[in-house]
Write a protein that holds these residues in place. Structure first.
Motif, mmCIF file in Angstrom:
data_model
loop_
_atom_site.group_PDB
_atom_site.id
_atom_site.type_symbol
_atom_site.label_atom_id
_atom_site.label_comp_id
_atom_site.label_asym_id
_atom_site.label_seq_id
_atom_site.Cartn_x
_atom_site.Cartn_y
_atom_site.Cartn_z
ATOM 1 N N VAL A 46 0.961 -1.238 0.275
ATOM 2 C CA VAL A 46 -0.195 0.032 0.152
ATOM 3 C C VAL A 46 0.739 1.501 -0.009
ATOM 4 N N ALA A 47 2.046 1.559 0.571
ATOM 5 C CA ALA A 47 2.317 2.374 0.946
ATOM 6 C C ALA A 47 2.792 2.535 -0.161
ATOM 7 N N ASP A 48 4.263 1.677 -1.082
ATOM 8 C CA ASP A 48 4.749 1.651 -2.034
ATOM 9 C C ASP A 48 3.581 2.276 -3.369
ATOM 10 N N SER A 49 2.023 1.327 -2.957
ATOM 11 C CA SER A 49 1.177 2.439 -3.785
ATOM 12 C C SER A 49 1.207 3.410 -4.143
ATOM 13 N N ILE A 50 0.858 4.049 -3.257
ATOM 14 C CA ILE A 50 0.505 5.664 -2.625
ATOM 15 C C ILE A 50 2.009 6.392 -2.857
ATOM 16 N N ASP A 51 3.266 5.541 -2.676
ATOM 17 C CA ASP A 51 4.540 6.388 -3.280
ATOM 18 C C ASP A 51 4.296 6.888 -4.718
ATOM 19 N N ALA A 52 4.081 5.549 -5.239
ATOM 20 C CA ALA A 52 4.240 5.390 -7.340
ATOM 21 C C ALA A 52 3.239 6.072 -7.362
ATOM 22 N N THR A 53 2.120 6.642 -6.751
ATOM 23 C CA THR A 53 1.003 7.083 -7.419
ATOM 24 C C THR A 53 1.682 9.117 -6.815
ATOM 25 N N CYS A 54 2.596 9.248 -5.492
ATOM 26 C CA CYS A 54 2.071 10.350 -5.637
ATOM 27 C C CYS A 54 3.930 11.350 -6.466
ATOM 28 N N ARG A 55 4.948 9.991 -6.563
ATOM 29 C CA ARG A 55 5.711 10.025 -7.767
ATOM 30 C C ARG A 55 5.475 11.023 -9.157
ATOM 31 N N SER A 56 3.741 10.131 -9.388
ATOM 32 C CA SER A 56 3.424 11.137 -10.985
ATOM 33 C C SER A 56 2.493 11.561 -10.637
ATOM 34 N N HIS A 57 1.930 12.097 -9.540
ATOM 35 C CA HIS A 57 0.851 12.999 -9.521
ATOM 36 C C HIS A 57 1.860 14.987 -8.541
ATOM 37 N N SER A 58 0.667 15.246 -8.700
ATOM 38 C CA SER A 58 1.524 16.817 -8.162
ATOM 39 C C SER A 58 0.914 16.550 -6.526
ATOM 40 N N ARG A 59 1.739 17.771 -5.713
ATOM 41 C CA ARG A 59 1.371 17.393 -4.244
ATOM 42 C C ARG A 59 -0.392 17.842 -3.654
ATOM 43 N N THR A 60 -0.842 18.324 -4.624
ATOM 44 C CA THR A 60 -2.122 18.323 -4.335
ATOM 45 C C THR A 60 -3.371 16.879 -4.459
ATOM 46 N N TYR A 61 -2.793 16.224 -5.287
ATOM 47 C CA TYR A 61 -3.554 15.135 -5.670
ATOM 48 C C TYR A 61 -3.569 13.975 -4.248
ATOM 49 N N ILE A 62 -4.511 14.120 -4.371
ATOM 50 C CA ILE A 62 -6.103 13.224 -3.091
ATOM 51 C C ILE A 62 -5.295 11.996 -3.275
ATOM 52 N N VAL A 63 -4.625 11.249 -1.879
ATOM 53 C CA VAL A 63 -4.687 9.682 -1.873
ATOM 54 C C VAL A 63 -5.377 9.279 -0.316
ATOM 55 N N ARG A 64 -6.390 9.967 0.022
ATOM 56 C CA ARG A 64 -6.926 9.445 1.038
ATOM 57 C C ARG A 64 -7.838 10.254 1.460
ATOM 58 N N THR A 65 -9.601 9.936 1.927
ATOM 59 C CA THR A 65 -10.043 10.743 2.616
ATOM 60 C C THR A 65 -10.354 10.202 3.662
ATOM 61 N N TYR A 66 -10.553 11.257 4.388
ATOM 62 C CA TYR A 66 -11.190 10.914 5.907
ATOM 63 C C TYR A 66 -12.622 11.404 6.353
ATOM 64 N N TYR A 67 -13.268 11.149 7.078
ATOM 65 C CA TYR A 67 -14.827 11.531 7.072
ATOM 66 C C TYR A 67 -14.748 11.762 8.925
ATOM 67 N N ARG A 68 -15.371 12.231 8.834
ATOM 68 C CA ARG A 68 -16.202 12.841 10.056
ATOM 69 C C ARG A 68 -17.876 13.391 10.148
ATOM 70 N N GLY A 69 -18.793 12.718 10.183
ATOM 71 C CA GLY A 69 -19.881 12.708 10.022
ATOM 72 C C GLY A 69 -20.114 13.277 8.614
ATOM 73 N N PRO A 70 -20.661 14.058 8.299
ATOM 74 C CA PRO A 70 -20.719 14.769 6.959
ATOM 75 C C PRO A 70 -19.619 15.281 6.212
ATOM 76 N N GLY A 71 -18.612 15.727 7.249
ATOM 77 C CA GLY A 71 -17.649 16.569 6.478
ATOM 78 C C GLY A 71 -16.716 15.592 6.489
ATOM 79 N N LYS A 72 -15.853 16.197 5.159
ATOM 80 C CA LYS A 72 -14.610 15.388 4.515
ATOM 81 C C LYS A 72 -13.407 15.668 4.911
ATOM 82 N N TYR A 73 -12.161 15.150 4.523
ATOM 83 C CA TYR A 73 -10.884 15.602 5.320
ATOM 84 C C TYR A 73 -9.834 14.783 4.233
ATOM 85 N N THR A 74 -9.071 15.396 3.725
ATOM 86 C CA THR A 74 -8.644 14.704 2.578
ATOM 87 C C THR A 74 -6.714 15.090 3.221
ATOM 88 N N LEU A 75 -6.161 13.453 3.101
ATOM 89 C CA LEU A 75 -4.561 12.997 2.645
ATOM 90 C C LEU A 75 -3.967 13.489 0.922
#
Length: 156
Positions: A46-75
């Motif tokens: 999983v870490a290698d997969s995210i690492d590969a994704t981030c190498r081919s995308h910009s710093r603002t690319y979303i790799v994870r989404t977390y939720y708190r009720g209806p609110g959405k937080y991104t990594l």
């Protein structure tokens, strides 16, 4: 009325017995694949997969989404000072870190640092894990997340 209840119970018992027959029991080979070594290697994948994704995308690319009720937080991929790249380099990344972040955001208490934390269930409660929200890319983005090692004195 009583006859219908008896038929319903009998039908449920038959369904449970049938489903138990359909689900195969774990074989020794299956048990061997769920060892801690297999789990850690899947976390590495999983870490290698995210690492590969981030190498081919910009710093603002979303790799994870977390939720708190209806609110959405991104990594986001981020940089060495915020986001996934920062967390991986400074605090380590694995499936446990991902679960702790999710738990802190979903059910943690606001920590006064713009994020959410999880605490022990003792008196006094002690902060165990902290997230900080807000990055140059967005106000609902995860800046960092880490295990809290210092213990502040608190009263019950």
């Amino acid at each position: 009325m009583r006859l219908n209840a008896t038929r319903t119970i009998a039908a449920l018992a038959t369904a449970v017995a049938t489903s138990a027959l359909v689900i195969p029991a774990a074989s020794p080979a299956t048990a061997a694949t769920s060892s801690p070594a297999a789990t850690s290697s899947s976390a590495e994948v999983v870490a290698d997969s995210i690492d590969a994704t981030c190498r081919s995308h910009s710093r603002t690319y979303i790799v994870r989404t977390y939720y708190r009720g209806p609110g959405k937080y991104t990594l986001r991929c981020g940089t060495s000072t915020w986001g996934w790249k920062h967390i991986k380099a400074r605090h380590g990344w694995n499936s446990t870190m991902d679960r702790k972040i999710s738990a802190a955001i979903w059910s943690g208490r606001p920590n006064g640092r713009g994020g959410y934390s999880t605490y022990t269930n003792t008196c006094p409660s002690i902060e165990k894990f902290r997230t900080i929200i807000g990055t140059p890319a967005g106000t609902n983005d995860l800046l960092t997340a880490y295990k809290v090692t210092t213990r502040a004195a608190a009263k019950c």
